[in-house]
Design a protein around this motif. Structure first.
Motif, short mmCIF file in Angstrom:
data_model
loop_
_atom_site.label_atom_id
_atom_site.label_comp_id
_atom_site.label_asym_id
_atom_site.label_seq_id
_atom_site.Cartn_x
_atom_site.Cartn_y
_atom_site.Cartn_z
N GLU A 82 0.84 -1.20 0.00
CA GLU A 82 0.00 0.00 0.00
C GLU A 82 0.88 1.26 0.00
O GLU A 82 0.64 2.19 -0.78
CB GLU A 82 -0.92 0.00 1.22
N SER A 83 1.90 1.28 0.84
CA SER A 83 2.79 2.44 0.92
C SER A 83 3.54 2.66 -0.39
O SER A 83 3.89 3.80 -0.73
CB SER A 83 3.80 2.25 2.06
N ALA A 84 3.76 1.58 -1.12
CA ALA A 84 4.49 1.68 -2.39
C ALA A 84 3.59 2.12 -3.55
O ALA A 84 4.08 2.26 -4.67
CB ALA A 84 5.14 0.35 -2.72
N ILE A 96 -5.97 -1.71 6.36
CA ILE A 96 -5.39 -1.01 5.22
C ILE A 96 -6.51 -0.29 4.47
O ILE A 96 -7.69 -0.61 4.65
CB ILE A 96 -4.61 -1.95 4.26
N LYS A 97 -6.14 0.68 3.64
CA LYS A 97 -7.14 1.50 2.96
C LYS A 97 -7.47 1.01 1.55
O LYS A 97 -8.49 1.41 0.99
CB LYS A 97 -6.66 2.96 2.91
N VAL A 98 -6.61 0.19 0.98
CA VAL A 98 -6.88 -0.31 -0.38
C VAL A 98 -7.56 -1.67 -0.28
O VAL A 98 -7.38 -2.41 0.69
CB VAL A 98 -5.58 -0.42 -1.20
N PRO A 99 -8.37 -2.02 -1.28
CA PRO A 99 -9.10 -3.30 -1.21
C PRO A 99 -8.20 -4.50 -1.47
O PRO A 99 -7.27 -4.44 -2.27
CB PRO A 99 -10.14 -3.16 -2.32
N ILE A 100 -8.50 -5.58 -0.77
CA ILE A 100 -7.94 -6.88 -1.10
C ILE A 100 -9.00 -7.60 -1.93
O ILE A 100 -10.15 -7.75 -1.49
CB ILE A 100 -7.61 -7.71 0.15
N LEU A 101 -8.66 -8.00 -3.13
CA LEU A 101 -9.62 -8.66 -4.02
C LEU A 101 -9.76 -10.11 -3.58
O LEU A 101 -8.84 -10.91 -3.74
CB LEU A 101 -9.15 -8.56 -5.47
#
Length: 227
Positions: A68-70, A93-98
């Protein structure tokens, strides 16, 4: 295109399949003169073999945070069994895990399947992270092999398939299990281990197969190309 973070390594054989499929599927959509932006973290499979659930969850969280940080806009876990960490990692975390189960459910609904057989590792078959999500979110029932076959179903994966060994004995065993699941009412079989589609293909059986690796990669491809 959106940058996709990949957590692989369990096993590296299936991680290669994910990488190949993502490049091929994106190429099919936009032409082979381009390829998708992918950020791969390949962990040591020894982590999963230690069976330390807290260590596994925290390791996957640390990796997901790094991706995510990258700059990753979403993350896929390139195997079925490690989805056991989803409920622990995703809220942090803020991004989705599919989720791989969502990819399976989408295909099952398109084919009007409501009862699926499931083959995979012991945690995948007996845990709730895949069966529970299919049941609670998608209203799809799953069947697993009888108790006396669970150990052998798991053994072939852990001792052979994840080591890159694809034997006739393993293939015969899984084809027999598929037939038994069909006799119990399964309309199709979830190949719930990313190495299983490398062992058994559609041509090997008349029973419909749901290849989790391919379905997961298709879902990820749509995300990569989404505006």
């Amino acid at each position: 295109m959106n940058l996709l973070g990949m957590i692989g390594g369990t096993s590296w054989h299936s991680t290669i399949e994910y990488y190949r499929l993502l490049n091929e599927l994106v190429g099919d959509k936009i032409g082979t003169q381009q390829n998708p932006p992918l950020l791969l973290y390949s962990l040591n499979v020894k982590l999963m073999r230690e069976n330390d659930s807290e260590k596994i969850k925290n390791s996957y969280l640390e990796i997901a945070q790094k991706l995510e940080s990258a700059g990753s806009k979403a993350i896929i876990i390139c195997a079925n069994t490690p989805h056991m960490v989803y409920d622990f990692v995703q809220p942090k975390i803020k991004v989705p895990i599919l989720h791989i189960a969502d990819a399976v459910a989408r295909e099952a609904k398109q084919k009007s399947y409501k009862k699926l057989g499931l083959l995979g590792t012991r945690p995948t078959m007996q845990g709730d992270f895949l069966q529970g999500r299919l049941r609670d979110k998608h209203q799809i029932e799953t069947l697993i092999p009888a108790d006396n076959f669970i150990d052998e179903t798991h053994r072939f994966i852990s001792e052979e398939l994840t080591q890159g060994k694809f034997s006739d004995a393993a293939k015969s065993f899984y084809l027999e299990q598929m037939q038994l699941l069909k006799e119990r009412g399964a309309e199709a079989i979830i190949l719930g281990c990313t190495e299983l589609p490398m062992l058994i293909q559609e041509k090997d059986t008349e029973i419909p197969l749901l290849d989790t690796t391919k379905l997961h990669a298709e879902m990820a491809t749509e995300f990569i190309l989404k505006d």
